[in-house]
Design a protein around this motif. Structure first.
Motif, PDB file in Angstrom:
ATOM      1  N   GLY A  10       0.857  -1.174   0.000  1.00  0.00           N
ATOM      2  CA  GLY A  10       0.000   0.000   0.000  1.00  0.00           C
ATOM      3  C   GLY A  10       0.892   1.221   0.000  1.00  0.00           C
ATOM      4  N   ASP A  11       0.615   2.157   0.879  1.00  0.00           N
ATOM      5  CA  ASP A  11       1.462   3.354   0.976  1.00  0.00           C
ATOM      6  C   ASP A  11       2.696   3.108   1.839  1.00  0.00           C
ATOM      7  OD1 ASP A  11      -0.427   4.673  -0.498  1.00  0.00           O
ATOM      8  OD2 ASP A  11      -1.390   5.630   1.218  1.00  0.00           O
ATOM      9  N   TRP A  12       2.720   1.988   2.543  1.00  0.00           N
ATOM     10  CA  TRP A  12       3.813   1.752   3.491  1.00  0.00           C
ATOM     11  C   TRP A  12       5.102   1.348   2.806  1.00  0.00           C
ATOM     12  CZ3 TRP A  12       3.578   2.956   8.502  1.00  0.00           C
ATOM     13  CH2 TRP A  12       2.334   2.985   9.158  1.00  0.00           C
ATOM     14  N   LYS A  13       6.184   1.762   3.378  1.00  0.00           N
ATOM     15  CA  LYS A  13       7.502   1.247   3.006  1.00  0.00           C
ATOM     16  C   LYS A  13       7.880   0.219   4.059  1.00  0.00           C
ATOM     17  CE  LYS A  13       8.733   3.848  -0.532  1.00  0.00           C
ATOM     18  NZ  LYS A  13       8.887   3.228  -1.853  1.00  0.00           N
ATOM     19  N   ARG A  14       8.172  -1.002   3.624  1.00  0.00           N
ATOM     20  CA  ARG A  14       8.590  -2.034   4.579  1.00  0.00           C
ATOM     21  C   ARG A  14       9.897  -2.659   4.105  1.00  0.00           C
ATOM     22  NH1 ARG A  14       4.373  -6.106   6.978  1.00  0.00           N
ATOM     23  NH2 ARG A  14       6.042  -6.084   8.523  1.00  0.00           N
ATOM     24  N   PRO A  15      10.730  -3.062   5.039  1.00  0.00           N
ATOM     25  CA  PRO A  15      11.969  -3.740   4.627  1.00  0.00           C
ATOM     26  C   PRO A  15      11.643  -5.137   4.084  1.00  0.00           C
ATOM     27  CG  PRO A  15      12.071  -2.987   6.916  1.00  0.00           C
ATOM     28  CD  PRO A  15      10.646  -2.898   6.484  1.00  0.00           C
ATOM     29  N   LEU A  16      12.019  -5.371   2.828  1.00  0.00           N
ATOM     30  CA  LEU A  16      11.800  -6.705   2.260  1.00  0.00           C
ATOM     31  C   LEU A  16      12.831  -7.672   2.834  1.00  0.00           C
ATOM     32  CD1 LEU A  16      10.179  -8.351   0.185  1.00  0.00           C
ATOM     33  CD2 LEU A  16      11.897  -7.735  -1.518  1.00  0.00           C
ATOM     34  N   HIS A  17      14.064  -7.212   2.893  1.00  0.00           N
ATOM     35  CA  HIS A  17      15.122  -8.003   3.526  1.00  0.00           C
ATOM     36  C   HIS A  17      16.319  -7.103   3.778  1.00  0.00           C
ATOM     37  CE1 HIS A  17      17.411  -8.085  -0.206  1.00  0.00           C
ATOM     38  NE2 HIS A  17      16.297  -8.402  -0.838  1.00  0.00           N
ATOM     39  N   TYR A  18      17.275  -7.646   4.479  1.00  0.00           N
ATOM     40  CA  TYR A  18      18.488  -6.877   4.795  1.00  0.00           C
ATOM     41  C   TYR A  18      19.704  -7.485   4.096  1.00  0.00           C
ATOM     42  CZ  TYR A  18      15.407  -5.019   8.422  1.00  0.00           C
ATOM     43  OH  TYR A  18      14.347  -4.449   9.087  1.00  0.00           O
ATOM     44  N   GLY A  19      19.469  -8.193   3.027  1.00  0.00           N
ATOM     45  CA  GLY A  19      20.588  -8.684   2.230  1.00  0.00           C
ATOM     46  C   GLY A  19      20.720 -10.200   2.186  1.00  0.00           C
ATOM     47  N   ASP A  20      20.217 -10.918   3.200  1.00  0.00           N
ATOM     48  CA  ASP A  20      20.404 -12.378   3.231  1.00  0.00           C
ATOM     49  C   ASP A  20      19.157 -13.015   3.843  1.00  0.00           C
ATOM     50  OD1 ASP A  20      21.159 -15.001   3.511  1.00  0.00           O
ATOM     51  OD2 ASP A  20      23.178 -14.539   4.252  1.00  0.00           O
ATOM     52  N   VAL A  21      18.207 -13.342   2.982  1.00  0.00           N
ATOM     53  CA  VAL A  21      16.922 -13.881   3.459  1.00  0.00           C
ATOM     54  C   VAL A  21      17.127 -15.200   4.200  1.00  0.00           C
ATOM     55  CG1 VAL A  21      14.658 -14.720   2.736  1.00  0.00           C
ATOM     56  CG2 VAL A  21      15.647 -12.713   1.623  1.00  0.00           C
ATOM     57  N   GLU A  22      18.008 -16.054   3.665  1.00  0.00           N
ATOM     58  CA  GLU A  22      18.201 -17.362   4.296  1.00  0.00           C
ATOM     59  C   GLU A  22      18.772 -17.214   5.699  1.00  0.00           C
ATOM     60  OE1 GLU A  22      18.801 -20.047   0.261  1.00  0.00           O
ATOM     61  OE2 GLU A  22      20.023 -20.439   2.038  1.00  0.00           O
ATOM     62  N   ALA A  23      19.702 -16.298   5.858  1.00  0.00           N
ATOM     63  CA  ALA A  23      20.279 -16.077   7.185  1.00  0.00           C
ATOM     64  C   ALA A  23      19.232 -15.520   8.141  1.00  0.00           C
ATOM     65  CB  ALA A  23      21.470 -15.121   7.086  1.00  0.00           C
ATOM     66  N   GLU A  24      18.363 -14.670   7.614  1.00  0.00           N
ATOM     67  CA  GLU A  24      17.296 -14.109   8.445  1.00  0.00           C
ATOM     68  C   GLU A  24      16.344 -15.217   8.903  1.00  0.00           C
ATOM     69  OE1 GLU A  24      15.505 -10.813   6.264  1.00  0.00           O
ATOM     70  OE2 GLU A  24      17.507 -10.069   5.736  1.00  0.00           O
ATOM     71  N   CYS A  25      15.991 -16.120   7.970  1.00  0.00           N
ATOM     72  CA  CYS A  25      15.119 -17.251   8.341  1.00  0.00           C
ATOM     73  C   CYS A  25      15.821 -18.126   9.390  1.00  0.00           C
ATOM     74  CB  CYS A  25      14.798 -18.100   7.105  1.00  0.00           C
ATOM     75  SG  CYS A  25      13.736 -17.288   5.913  1.00  0.00           S
ATOM     76  N   ARG A  26      17.086 -18.371   9.157  1.00  0.00           N
ATOM     77  CA  ARG A  26      17.833 -19.265  10.044  1.00  0.00           C
ATOM     78  C   ARG A  26      17.914 -18.672  11.449  1.00  0.00           C
ATOM     79  NH1 ARG A  26      21.484 -20.242   6.529  1.00  0.00           N
ATOM     80  NH2 ARG A  26      22.928 -18.607   7.189  1.00  0.00           N
ATOM     81  N   ALA A  27      18.118 -17.348  11.524  1.00  0.00           N
ATOM     82  CA  ALA A  27      18.216 -16.715  12.846  1.00  0.00           C
ATOM     83  C   ALA A  27      16.922 -16.905  13.626  1.00  0.00           C
ATOM     84  CB  ALA A  27      18.532 -15.237  12.685  1.00  0.00           C
ATOM     85  N   VAL A  28      15.788 -16.752  12.948  1.00  0.00           N
ATOM     86  CA  VAL A  28      14.497 -16.893  13.649  1.00  0.00           C
ATOM     87  C   VAL A  28      14.301 -18.339  14.114  1.00  0.00           C
ATOM     88  CG1 VAL A  28      11.986 -16.695  13.389  1.00  0.00           C
ATOM     89  CG2 VAL A  28      13.483 -14.965  12.376  1.00  0.00           C
ATOM     90  N   ARG A  29      14.718 -19.291  13.286  1.00  0.00           N
ATOM     91  CA  ARG A  29      14.493 -20.694  13.637  1.00  0.00           C
ATOM     92  C   ARG A  29      15.494 -21.181  14.702  1.00  0.00           C
ATOM     93  NH1 ARG A  29       9.764 -20.694  12.357  1.00  0.00           N
ATOM     94  NH2 ARG A  29       9.024 -21.199  10.270  1.00  0.00           N
ATOM     95  N   THR A  30      16.663 -20.575  14.756  1.00  0.00           N
ATOM     96  CA  THR A  30      17.687 -21.116  15.662  1.00  0.00           C
ATOM     97  C   THR A  30      18.044 -20.191  16.819  1.00  0.00           C
ATOM     98  OG1 THR A  30      19.488 -20.186  14.325  1.00  0.00           O
ATOM     99  CG2 THR A  30      18.747 -22.405  13.768  1.00  0.00           C
ATOM    100  N   ALA A  31      17.784 -18.895  16.689  1.00  0.00           N
ATOM    101  CA  ALA A  31      18.179 -17.953  17.750  1.00  0.00           C
ATOM    102  C   ALA A  31      17.028 -16.981  18.013  1.00  0.00           C
ATOM    103  CB  ALA A  31      19.447 -17.216  17.349  1.00  0.00           C
ATOM    104  N   ALA A  32      17.086 -15.821  17.383  1.00  0.00           N
ATOM    105  CA  ALA A  32      16.023 -14.829  17.546  1.00  0.00           C
ATOM    106  C   ALA A  32      16.069 -13.839  16.396  1.00  0.00           C
ATOM    107  CB  ALA A  32      16.166 -14.083  18.873  1.00  0.00           C
ATOM    108  N   GLY A  33      14.914 -13.313  16.093  1.00  0.00           N
ATOM    109  CA  GLY A  33      14.827 -12.282  15.056  1.00  0.00           C
ATOM    110  C   GLY A  33      13.810 -11.235  15.459  1.00  0.00           C
ATOM    111  N   ILE A  34      13.954 -10.050  14.898  1.00  0.00           N
ATOM    112  CA  ILE A  34      12.943  -9.015  15.119  1.00  0.00           C
ATOM    113  C   ILE A  34      12.503  -8.452  13.772  1.00  0.00           C
ATOM    114  CG2 ILE A  34      13.489  -8.289  17.467  1.00  0.00           C
ATOM    115  CD1 ILE A  34      15.186  -6.021  16.319  1.00  0.00           C
ATOM    116  N   ILE A  35      11.224  -8.202  13.689  1.00  0.00           N
ATOM    117  CA  ILE A  35      10.661  -7.609  12.473  1.00  0.00           C
ATOM    118  C   ILE A  35       9.747  -6.467  12.881  1.00  0.00           C
ATOM    119  CG2 ILE A  35       8.810  -9.361  12.415  1.00  0.00           C
ATOM    120  CD1 ILE A  35       8.810  -9.019   9.339  1.00  0.00           C
ATOM    121  N   ASP A  36       9.827  -5.394  12.118  1.00  0.00           N
ATOM    122  CA  ASP A  36       8.986  -4.224  12.349  1.00  0.00           C
ATOM    123  C   ASP A  36       7.580  -4.531  11.827  1.00  0.00           C
ATOM    124  OD1 ASP A  36       7.751  -1.761  12.437  1.00  0.00           O
ATOM    125  OD2 ASP A  36       9.260  -0.704  11.240  1.00  0.00           O
TER     126      ASP A  36
END
Lengths: 958, 225
Positions: A603-629
């Motif tokens: 919509g009108d919002w700007k959201r971060p699609l990723h920070y450069g490494d989607v797989e690493a982001e997924c892995r962090a959530v599954r194995t450690a912790a992640g934060i998303i706005d």
């Protein structure tokens, strides 16, 4: 014709001390400040300005008022600029259009020689066989057609503006009638907007050297003086806003007048509108009536008086009205030799004696009962051939001044809803039966009234516009019924007797069109394109109507085609206005930017699609912790004793029994049982409920709630707090460790289990905590006042550093939620998705007395299940990802469609969601899925009805 | 855990770029960008756009919202801005008001029974437009008639401005100079925090030809609005 500068005159608008240089087709010319491109080229001796649309005939200046198509040129790469009204600027590069290789030698002018091969509609008749050659025809036609060239590589330097003006009275037209109406309305206390397409007020008075009469304000020794006086009076009246060089392009409902003013588009909203658009000369019909040097008399006077340019040395004036006699006298006073005045009428009884005396004293031969037959000359006028009562004769001249009976400019009145009829007495089209709150004054009424009566009428119109009385007075209602005034013999038979200069439509063309069956004027217009060119009928509307009436013998008399906006051309850029596309940014936006986020628009919002490494982001959530706005989630605060029961009624499940400090999933249905939205409801305290919605559905849900509360029977307040709260989702097996470091709240498994809610401080910031998770891990959704959103993000990053925390974007979130088969309303559902098909049947509490969509859901349940589409998961072993929206097929027939599909790095296979026919939706069933890449290629997948990851939800509840 | 978390304007990055002097270490709203006098002169000469804050905002809803506010000693008039000390009450509707005050927490506790209050302090960004450019900017940005004849001093209008929703109050800028109290066009705008950055840029774009520039809160008046 060789145009040149005349001695300075008292009315001229040029500054002879300020020279400006420019080029025309590469030739260096100069002019003065105050010149138009047209006047400067005429002063430089340029007689041919353009080539005509179809026959590529040479064309010169005709109207000098921005009404005809003859002077369209390319200026500094911008095509179709009207030279006659565009102010000259130093360094302009002006190029002619529609000529190859040059304006003087145009190969396409062969079309003029072979015009018999190019009758109207020739392209319909000629290019239909053989069909296989159509691509070739099309290419040639596209190359030859059109006016001007747009350079697609060029980015125009456009700074468009938009204005919204409100007033009591909008006066359209800055001639004497318009000025007087505006002054009168303003003196009565009205706020007035005066719209005039000329750079200065006064209308025709600006180029009238003869005395002006009609009341104190306009009586002067010359029209020039009267015009200047009106301009001064208007400028001194602070209730009047004068929009100069501004064209009213249309009158719309609600008193809206669209005005194009240079790069600006002005929307004027007026309580009342006074149309004072005057009357204008139009071309006479004779052979070669388009030769350079054949001009409107008013154009010749404009050039002479305003710009000091003599369009020619020796003129013949053509007329059918007293107006022509006065115009001839004006030309004489302007120093232009007039060889003859040619009047079609047998004897002009109404002409006043002094004017006739002036003409005779000036050596003007007066010919009555005489028609122009043809202009003589090739690239410019050398004479005019006349049919006199005693036979044909030719008079040498380099200028033919057409001073036909001026036509009321009634297009805007017609748009506004006035009735347009032909007045056989005056021979004009006139407007009558004015619509409410629209008045007209001056020559636009088409009445031959003395100057005093015209000005008195204008003053009266201004007064009535300013007061609150009824405006319907039956203006012009005494116009008699029309009869065709043109006999067949008036039209002649010349093949180059142009009715429509824009489209090169001749009398002969209209005759042919009618013979082919297009007898109705509206269909004839579309077939011949008469009146459909750049002038939009200004030059040809009435002529086309008269010719049509004469050729068809229509006893009802001439009728005009429908008048539609825009009356004057307006650029799409001006209509669009400045680029104002709202952008919504969360309170954490700058942090994402600092982290190098790649953005996605939701919509009108700007959201971060990723920070450069989607797989690493997924892995962090599954194995450690992640934060998303997740600040973009809709948030509503419901308060009041009836809030619980209201939520019960709006949803298929129950909330009135939700305990304080607990959260429950919600899916909202409409009365047809369609899933509108989903989210959560948290009971924070007593009657205070915190409701979240999907990002895209917030406004719809907000309005939906307020709609059902509009009767005021429930004691509830709904507050949209979306912008007030920033929100971060903290997820992953280490989430609790991260959060514990930032709060004194007990966020342990027992104190804050899955689906718990709490309020407390996180990093010193007041927060609402929800123990929920969209990505299938231990998770906390933390809402804080947005002023502190960035601070919360910083604190989580700091506290999570020791636990392997990473920020993750929307792309990782989409993969992770897909592993859990969590649908997104709006992506995985549509306007036909019901809760049964969406596998939300568990939400529906049949023991509730009533809820929105209950009957529809009941009917669905009673229907056959095999025919119903069901939302299922699917997986594909290979790293082959079908496009979202792809069809699921069985024997080549679509039985479903993919709504989401992603490669899951943690699972090592492609996963997705799809709607599938109920009989094919068994767990483990094999389905063929089209790749959605434009081919019929399919890939084989297996249906999975349980989550791919943590199917029992143990991690979510950990 | 921070004892004093930093409260940030939606336009913090913009103000930082402009060299803002902040309200305090823990409240990052701009007082000015270096020279109040120069900013005031620009405002009076052409036009100034400022962000005001920090300001708390309390949404109060009740069928008898006037009585509820009266219990807190606050005046109320639907469609107008009323004031008591440093608190302002924006009468959004017959049954809804927005209380703006430097600190609204104590006001909340004094609101009369029967009213529902919601803290929306972070939800709205408060912008101020003042100076000769204001009529031109409003004409360009808003399809609603916001001229003096249509909107009187202190009146509220809810409308779309540059395609985003705003609540606008006509609040002319009064300047006292050597005993001469002059009034200059001025409006105060509340815009959703997440569109504040966009609207800020859009207003500057629309006011560029009239010389509209950014100024600190001190240049456009001393009160919160």
């Amino acid at each position: 014709v060789s145009g040149r500068r005349a001695p300075a005159g008292s009315a001229e608008v040029i500054d002879r001390s300020a020279r400006l240089g420019f080029t025309f087709d590469g030739r260096s010319l100069d002019g003065y400040a105050g010149d138009t491109i047209g006047s400067a080229t005429a002063a430089g001796g340029v007689t041919v300005v353009s080539r005509s649309f179809k026959y590529h005939r040479p064309r010169g200046l005709l109207c000098c008022a921005g009404r005809c198509p003859n002077c369209l040129v390319d200026v500094d790469g911008t095509p179709n600029v009207r030279a006659c009204t565009t102010p000259l600027r130093d360094g302009m590069q002006v190029r002619s259009q529609n000529a190859r290789p040059s304006l003087r030698f145009d190969l396409m002018a062969l079309a003029d020689r072979f015009d018999r091969l190019l009758p109207i509609g020739f392209y319909y008749k000629t290019f239909i066989r053989p069909r296989r050659l159509w691509p070739l025809y099309e290419r040639v036609l596209r190359s030859a057609a059109g006016l001007g060239r747009v350079d697609p590589r060029r980015t125009p330097d456009v700074h468009v503006r938009k204005r919204h003006l409100y007033c009591d009275v909008c006066v359209i037209g800055g001639g004497p009638a318009g000025c007087l109406a505006a002054l009168e309305a303003a003196s009565a206390g009205a706020r007035v907007v005066l719209v005039d397409d000329e750079p200065a007020l006064g209308g025709h008075l600006r180029y009238q050297s003869s005395p002006s009469a009609g009341g104190e304000r306009v009586t002067a020794a010359s029209g020039f003086e009267a015009a200047a006086r009106l301009g001064t009076l208007i400028a001194a009246e602070e209730r009047i806003e004068h929009l100069a060089s501004a064209s009213a392009i249309g009158i719309y409902e609600g008193g809206l007048v669209g005005v194009s003013q240079g790069d600006a588009f002005v929307r004027v909203r007026a309580r009342r509108i006074v149309v004072c658009t005057g009357a204008a000369e139009t071309p006479a019909l004779f052979d070669a009536n388009d030769r350079p040097g054949v001009m409107l008399a008013s154009a010749i006077l404009r050039l002479r008086h305003l710009h000091g340019v003599e369009a020619g040395q020796r003129a013949v004036v053509l007329t059918n009205d007293d107006h022509g006699w006065r115009a001839a006298a004006e030309l004489l006073r302007a120093g232009i030799s007039v060889a003859a005045l040619v009047d079609e009428r047998p004897r002009a009884a109404a002409v006043d004696a002094p004017v006739e005396a002036q003409l005779r004293a000036g050596g003007v031969e007066i010919l009555v009962a005489t028609h122009a037959r043809a202009a003589v000359g090739r690239s410019s006028v050398e004479g005019v051939r006349l049919a006199t009562p005693s036979g044909e004769r030719t008079i040498d001249c380099d200028l033919v001044a057409m001073a036909q009976r001026p036509e009321p400019v009634i297009a805007l009145l017609a748009q506004a809803g006035a009735t347009i009829t032909h007045d056989p007495v005056s021979g004009r089209f006139v407007a009558r039966h004015m619509p409410p709150d629209v008045l007209a004054a001056g020559h636009v009424l088409g009445r031959d009234l003395p100057d005093g009566a015209l000005t008195a009428g204008a003053v009266e119109a201004g007064r009535r516009a300013a007061d609150s009385g009824d405006t319907s007075d039956g203006a012009n209602d005494d116009v008699p019924a029309a009869e065709s005034e043109y006999g067949r013999s008036d039209l002649g038979s010349g093949r180059k007797r142009f009715v429509c200069l824009c489209e090169d439509v001749t009398v002969k063309d209209l005759e042919l069109g009618i013979a082919e069956g297009f007898r109705d004027l509206e269909t004839l217009k579309r077939y011949s394109t008469v009146t459909m060119g750049p002038c939009q009928g200004k030059m040809c509307h009435s002529a086309a109507a008269r010719v049509h009436a004469a050729l068809t013998g229509d006893t009802a008399g001439p009728r005009l085609t429908t008048s539609r906006p825009p009356w004057q051309p307006v650029t799409l850029a001006a209509l669009a206005g400045p680029h104002l596309a709202p952008v919504r940014r969360t309170a954490i936006h700058d942090r994402h930017r600092a982290l190098g986020a790649t953005w996605t628009d939701m919509g009108d919002w700007k959201r971060p699609l990723h920070y450069g490494d989607v797989e690493a982001e997924c892995r962090a959530v599954r194995t450690a912790a992640g934060i998303i706005d997740v600040s973009t989630l809709g948030k509503l605060m419901l308060q009041g004793p009836d809030a619980g029961a209201f939520l019960d009624w709006l949803h298929p499940n129950r909330f009135s029994d939700l305990r304080e400090g607990r959260v429950r999933y919600r899916a909202m249905l409409d009365d047809a049982g369609i899933v509108l939205d989903d989210g959560t409801v948290a009971r924070l305290s007593g009657d205070r409920f915190f409701v979240s919605t999907t990002t895209g559905n917030l406004d719809a849900v907000d309005q939906w709630l307020r709609w059902w509360l509009a009767d005021g029977s429930r004691d509830i307040t709904v507050a949209n707090v979306t912008s007030h709260y920033a929100a971060v989702n903290l997820a992953g097996p280490r989430a609790r460790d991260v959060l514990s470091a930032l709060t004194d709240l007990d966020v342990g498994r027992e104190a804050m289990p899955y689906l718990a809610a709490a309020e407390g401080a996180v990093a010193g910031i007041p927060a609402i905590l929800l123990r929920i998770g969209f990505v299938g891990e231990l998770g906390y959704e933390i809402h804080v006042p947005a002023d502190y959103g960035a601070g919360l993000w910083d604190a989580l990053i700091d506290a999570g550093a020791a636990h392997g925390l990473r920020p993750f974007g929307v792309e990782a979130q989409r993969v992770l939620r897909l592993e859990k088969q969590h649908p997104i309303v709006g992506q995985d559902t549509d306007a036909l998705s019901d809760p049964i098909g969406a596998r939300l049947a568990w939400l529906v509490k049949d023991d509730k007395p009533d809820f929105m969509g209950r009957d529809a859901v009941g009917a669905l349940r009673a229907g056959p299940s095999d025919a119903r589409l069901v939302l299922i998961g699917f997986e594909i072993g290979a790293r082959t990802v079908p496009a979202e929206g792809s069809a699921v097929v069985r024997n080549g027939i679509a039985i479903g469609r993919v709504t989401s599909s992603k490669w899951s790095p943690s699972l090592g296979r492609t996963i997705g969601l799809a709607w599938l026919a109920g009989d094919a939706a068994q767990d483990g069933a094999t389905v063929a899925i089209r790749m959605g890449d434009g081919t019929d290629d399919t890939v084989t997948g297996q249906v999975r009805t349980r989550p791919f990851y943590d199917p029992d939800g143990q991690r979510l509840r950990s | 855990m921070s004892e004093h978390p930093v409260r940030r304007s939606a336009l913090e990055a913009v103000h930082t770029t402009l060299g803002a002097r902040w309200t305090s270490d823990v409240e990052r709203w701009p007082l000015d960008y270096g020279s109040v006098d120069a900013e005031r002169a620009r405002t009076l000469g052409q036009g100034g756009l400022a962000e005001l804050g920090p300001i708390d905002k309390l949404l109060v809803a009740s069928p008898a919202v006037g009585a509820s506010l009266a219990a807190a000693g606050l005046p109320f008039e639907a469609g107008r801005v009323t004031e008591d000390g440093d608190a302002q009450v924006w009468g959004l509707a017959r049954d809804e008001a927005l209380v703006l005050a430097p600190r609204a927490g104590d006001i909340s506790s004094r609101i009369g029974a029967g009213a529902h209050t919601t803290d929306v302090s972070s939800g709205w960004t408060c912008l101020r437009l003042a100076g000769p450019a204001v009529p031109h900017v409003l004409e360009a940005a808003c399809a609603v008639d916001l001229s003096n004849g249509a909107v009187a001093e202190g009146e509220l209008v809810q409308a779309a401005m540059a395609n985003v929703r705003v609540i606008l109050a006509r609040r002319d800028l009064r300047v006292s100079m050597e005993g001469d109290t002059r009034s200059h066009p001025g409006v105060t705008l509340l815009v959703a925090r997440d569109t504040a950055d966009y609207l800020w840029g859009a207003l500057l774009q629309l006011g560029r030809e009239e010389g509209l520039t950014t100024v600190g809160g001190h240049a456009v008046g001393d009160g919160p609005t």
